[in-house]
Write a protein that holds these residues in place. Structure first.
Motif, short mmCIF file in Angstrom:
data_model
loop_
_atom_site.label_atom_id
_atom_site.label_comp_id
_atom_site.label_asym_id
_atom_site.label_seq_id
_atom_site.Cartn_x
_atom_site.Cartn_y
_atom_site.Cartn_z
N HIS A 94 0.85 -1.18 0.00
CA HIS A 94 0.00 0.00 0.00
C HIS A 94 0.89 1.23 0.00
O HIS A 94 1.27 1.73 1.06
N PRO A 95 1.23 1.71 -1.18
CA PRO A 95 2.19 2.82 -1.26
C PRO A 95 1.78 4.02 -0.41
O PRO A 95 2.63 4.66 0.21
N ASP A 96 0.48 4.32 -0.36
CA ASP A 96 0.12 5.51 0.40
C ASP A 96 0.17 5.28 1.91
O ASP A 96 0.02 6.20 2.70
N GLU A 97 0.40 4.04 2.32
CA GLU A 97 0.62 3.79 3.75
C GLU A 97 2.09 3.52 4.03
O GLU A 97 2.48 3.27 5.18
N LEU A 98 2.90 3.50 2.99
CA LEU A 98 4.34 3.29 3.12
C LEU A 98 4.68 1.93 3.72
O LEU A 98 5.67 1.79 4.44
N LYS A 154 8.66 -0.79 6.34
CA LYS A 154 8.30 0.60 6.09
C LYS A 154 9.15 1.08 4.90
O LYS A 154 10.36 0.83 4.86
#
Ligand SMILES: Cc1cc2nc3c(=O)[nH]c(=O)nc-3n(C[C@H](O)[C@H](O)[C@@H](O)COP(=O)(O)OP(=O)(O)OC[C@H]3O[C@@H](n4cnc5c(N)ncnc54)[C@H](O)[C@@H]3O)c2cc1C
Ligand SMILES: Cc1cc2nc3c(=O)[nH]c(=O)nc-3n(C[C@H](O)[C@H](O)[C@H](O)COP(=O)(O)OP(=O)(O)OC[C@H]3O[C@@H](n4cnc5c(N)ncnc54)[C@H](O)[C@@H]3O)c2cc1C
Lengths: 342, 483
Positions: free
Chosen positions: A54-58, A166
């Motif tokens: 989930h790129p927007d959650e890193l 992360k």
């Protein structure tokens, strides 16, 4: 493909035959475990795949056998990367190996090491059972930090099946600058430059100080001005060589970890981490820099292994107690002896 | 009670202030989780490491349990005393031992407050990044024990990421240095293990923290949104745009209103959700960065947008967020602060589930959220004098934790397990995983004398609690009360 069951069966079989298990990934860092030759290698190489990203959650979660290069490709498609900059010891290197080896690249002092980017883990414990710790979230203080305890444990506490990491956005600009100088001048620069905004590496190799900027385009000029006279833009190759330890050496390679301001001495091959990590090539252990640092063996020459020993201090004893508590029957390999015997 | 033998041995120790007078001991009966109180039979305040060591040895030899206490601001009962144990206050260890502006580190005693570190190094142009809202009071030793976070953790990390070395004292008085003088130490990473260990593995007696240069430029953007969903999407959009803000915080309507009434920060009262986004960097880049993020926020549907770039205006915006807990404390006799972390993509569902429970229990809830890293602080409003409300608040809290687990999160992001969430540990972990924790504990503290009964439940306790672990979240009895 999920190979958890198969891996678990292999581990169980080894345990029942009283063989010692040595987890392995791509086998690129086997030099790290010189004494484990008679242990059964349980390889995660087939246990690969990205479980979620989930790129927007890193956050990304992958199986341990996922190739580091595949992970890096997936991340870079989304404009992200692994800030701990693990060394690349060849295409076979796995995420499990990266985590278990715990080796971090030149950005270590500025953005953190492998342990700073590991959020959760699933592993086969030395009992052969599967357990999960940490999670897929940035902040998690439930229970002791077994996840980070396994980072750098070299497979001594279990076989890692999955890792949640992360990740961060790739900086707009990454530029390395070089300055030809001797080691002591390099160290003076390293100490003076520690506070530069955007500094993400400071290493010395082959008579060249290598300083890296990463950040926005706008702030790059200010960084260049602050660097001062003599520094010229250079390619990434020098720094990549420091990261991957691709120095030519015929003697043993030793690492020194210590204070950045400790005097630079001995047959230095390279310095990294702003001076906190130094590499030495020599047949016998280089002279220990006293309480300013600790020498450990890293990689063999063609010659015989030097005499090495486990840490015998209070911390070393406590580490042993932790290993024994988590692997009462010694089913998994021990952490290797890395200190030169005196 | 502690036996006279032990008390009189402790009295012999130089540099150990013993508090025996009940009215003075009462101050220590709880930490920030005031719902649980236990009068300590004896409080010891050592003033030297030798005194601490002697006290530990006496307790160890007599099998007396020990509880460490920093400032007592913990929110999970970690520093709650034991009926039969010694409470050891470490607040007298409040000296900054060394500031090294070249290495950018500070070596401090465990009782130094979080904010005191940043104050002491400010003249060197440095700061200590993790900043819990309690930073004027909480101690660095407590921060390590809880692995505390703050609003700047998204970019700068938690306590764990900002500590280079520790000195610890084990239950039997042995002193160990973890972390070495460099950035790597051979062997297992015990330095990491100490973080968040809640005083169960060893006492932190010295901390070397990593400092950072104070950024040249800082600016804070405040955006109001008409619903929390839009605000959550805006958070994703900022990160997707490749920006890593120094802080990214969200508050819901009730929290906005309480904070605004309390500190008059200038918050948009018509908004259903508020985002505070702090950006930092060099002078050369900050204006451009701010413009870019403003464009993202606007595109994500911000109804109002304010920028505060001078220090006073920034402080005013942050004040509302940092005072959110006490602000909420003004609108209800009591509040119960929860601390779950969730994968941020589930925020809307989680908030809906929390609202549903709020209606079910008839108790209002205000939400304060470390949005960047998914750490949610629902504040449940109730009146502790009303025992029915108290019980509903507890049940509501347990449900919130169950909801966090259900969505793949954790029962505690930064406040710790302590006594408060010990039963929910049985939901988050299997018996096998709990056994691993107990094994670690036995390696550090074989006699089990440091903070027993906290943080890690015994398997018996879990069996009694009855909530057997169901794999990956789905919990069986979310309605079960916690005590
Ligand atoms: C000190 C050292 C120096 C090295 N230098 C070089 C070099 O210069 N060039 C080069 O090409 N290679 C080098 N290597 C090879 C090294 O094997 C790889 O770098 C490796 O770490 C990369 O991942 P891998 O999958 O190949 O891991 P492996 O080499 O297979 O394993 C590395 C370590 O991690 C453990 N491990 C691996 N996977 C798991 C898992 N899933 N769970 C638990 N433990 C696991 C292993 O037991 C071992 O301790 C070096 C290794 C070491 C240890
Ligand atoms: C208004 C308010 C706001 C808060 N905001 C935040 C926030 O933003 N982020 C956050 O993470 N937390 C926050 N907290 C929680 C709390 O402040 C932190 O957990 C803090 O780290 C506790 O520090 P303390 O010195 O008060 O520790 P205490 O409460 O005294 O102790 C906490 C735990 O640590 C142990 N301990 C204390 N000192 C030591 C030591 N030297 N060695 C070993 N163990 C020790 C204790 O045994 C106990 O288990 C907040 C609390 C309040 C009241």
């Amino acid at each position: 493909m999920d190979q958890s069951d198969a891996l678990q069966r292999v581990v169980h079989a080894a345990i029942s035959q009283r063989q010692v298990v040595r987890p392995g990934g791509g086998g690129t860092k086997e030099f790290l475990l010189p004494a484990a030759a008679d242990a059964v290698l349980v390889s995660t190489a087939e246990h690969e795949g990205i479980l979620h990203y989930h790129p927007d959650e890193l956050v990304i979660r992958v199986r341990s056998g996922t190739r580091l290069i595949d992970l890096q490709a997936t991340l870079s498609e989304a404009g992200q990367y692994l800030p701990c900059e693990p060394p690349s010891f060849g295409a076979a290197g796995t995420v499990g190996g990266m985590v278990a080896a715990g080796l971090a690249g030149p950005s270590r002092p500025y953005v953190g090491g492998v342990r700073d980017y590991v959020l959760g883990m699933k592993l086969i414990l030395p009992s052969g059972e599967i357990a999960a710790f940490g999670g897929d979230v940035m902040k998690n203080v439930a229970g002791y930090d077994i996840t980070r305890l396994n980072v750098g444990a070299r497979g001594s506490l279990g076989l890692i099946l999955e890792v949640a990491l992360k990740v961060l956005p790739i900086p707009e600009v990454v530029q390395v600058y070089g300055l030809t100088c001797d080691p002591s001048l390099a160290q003076r620069h390293m100490l003076a430059q520690r506070r530069l905004t955007g500094l993400s590496a400071s290493a010395y190799c082959d008579g060249e100080l290598l300083v890296r900027y990463q950040g926005s385009k706008r702030a790059k000029t200010a960084f260049e001005q602050a660097l001062g006279q003599g520094f010229v833009p250079v390619s990434n190759a020098g720094l990549a060589a420091v990261r991957d330890l691709s120095f030519a050496h015929t003697e043993h390679l030793w690492r020194w970890d210590g204070a950045v301001d400790a005097p630079v001495t001995g047959r230095l091959v390279a310095m990294d981490w702003g001076g906190a990590l130094r590499w030495f090539a020599s047949d016998v252990a280089p002279h220990n820099a006293g309480d300013k640092g600790v020498i450990t063996w890293f990689r063999p020459s063609e010659g015989v292994l030097p005499a090495l020993t486990l840490r015998a201090d209070g911390v070393g004893r406590l580490q042993q107690r932790v290993k024994t508590a988590l692997d009462a029957n010694g089913s998994f390999i021990g952490y290797p002896a890395l200190r030169p015997s005196s | 009670m502690l036996s006279e033998v032990i008390t009189s041995s402790l009295r012999q120790i130089d540099d150990l202030e013993l508090i025996e007078d009940p009215s003075r001991r009462k101050v220590y009966e709880s930490d920030g989780l005031t719902a649980i109180a236990q009068m300590p039979p004896l409080v010891g305040l050592p003033n030297s490491l030798q005194a601490l060591q002697e006290a530990l040895r006496i307790c160890h030899n007599h099998g007396v349990p020990m509880v460490a206490r920093g400032a007592g601001t913990g929110l999970s009962g970690g520093a709650t005393p034991l009926a039969d144990g010694l409470l050891i206050g470490l607040a007298k260890f409040n000296r900054i031992l060394e500031i090294d502006p070249v290495k950018m580190t500070a070596r401090v005693e465990p009782g130094v407050t979080n904010l005191a570190i940043s104050k002491a190094v400010a003249s060197a142009g440095l700061f200590y990044a993790p900043d819990p809202s309690s930073q004027i009071a909480c101690t660095i030793g407590g921060n390590v024990a809880e692995n505390s976070g703050g609003v700047h953790c998204l970019k700068y990390g938690l306590t764990l990421h900002n500590v280079c070395a520790l000195k610890i004292m084990l239950a039997d008085g042995e002193v160990l240095s973890l972390g070495g003088t460099g950035l790597w130490e051979d062997g297992l990473d015990l330095l990491a293990l100490l973080h968040g260990s809640e005083g169960l593995l060893g006492l932190v007696i010295e901390v070397t923290v990593a400092l950072r240069p104070v950024p040249e430029a800082v600016t804070v953007l405040m955006a109001g949104f008409k619903d929390t969903n839009a605000a959550a999407n805006a958070v994703s959009a900022v990160i997707q745009a490749g920006v890593l803000p120094a802080g990214l915080e969200m508050m819901d309507r009730l929290a906005i209103q309480a904070a605004e009434d309390f500190v008059h920060a200038g918050y948009p009262l018509e908004a259903d959700a508020l985002l505070l986004c702090e950006l930092d960097g060099s002078d050369a880049e900050i204006a451009g960065l701010s413009e870019a993020v403003q464009a993202v926020l606007q595109a994500a549907g911000a109804d109002s947008l304010v920028e505060a770039s001078d220090a006073a205006a920034r402080a005013r915006l942050w004040l509302g967020r940092k005072a959110a807990f006490p602000a909420v404390g003004r609108i209800a006799p009591d509040y119960y602060c929860m601390d779950g972390t969730i994968p941020r993509r589930h925020l809307a569902e989680v908030l809906a589930a929390i609202t549903d429970r709020s209606v079910h229990y008839g108790l209002p809830v205000a939400n304060v959220f470390h949005a960047g890293d998914g750490n949610l602080h629902p504040l449940i409003l109730y009146d502790a004098n009303d025992s029915d409300q108290f019980q509903r608040a507890e049940a509501f809290g347990a449900d919130v934790l169950a909801i966090c687990l259900q969505f793949g999160g954790t029962i505690t992001g930064e406040h710790g397990v302590g006594l408060e969430k010990i039963d929910q540990m049985c939901n988050q972990f299997t018996a096998l995983e709990l056994a691993v924790f107990h094994a670690v504990k036995s390696a550090f503290d074989p006699s089990g004398l440091l903070n027993p009964g906290k943080a890690i439940p015994t398997l018996n306790r879990c069996a009694e609690f009855g909530a057997m672990h169901v794999h990956q979240g789905a919990q069986k009895h979310p309605e079960l009360p916690r005590f």
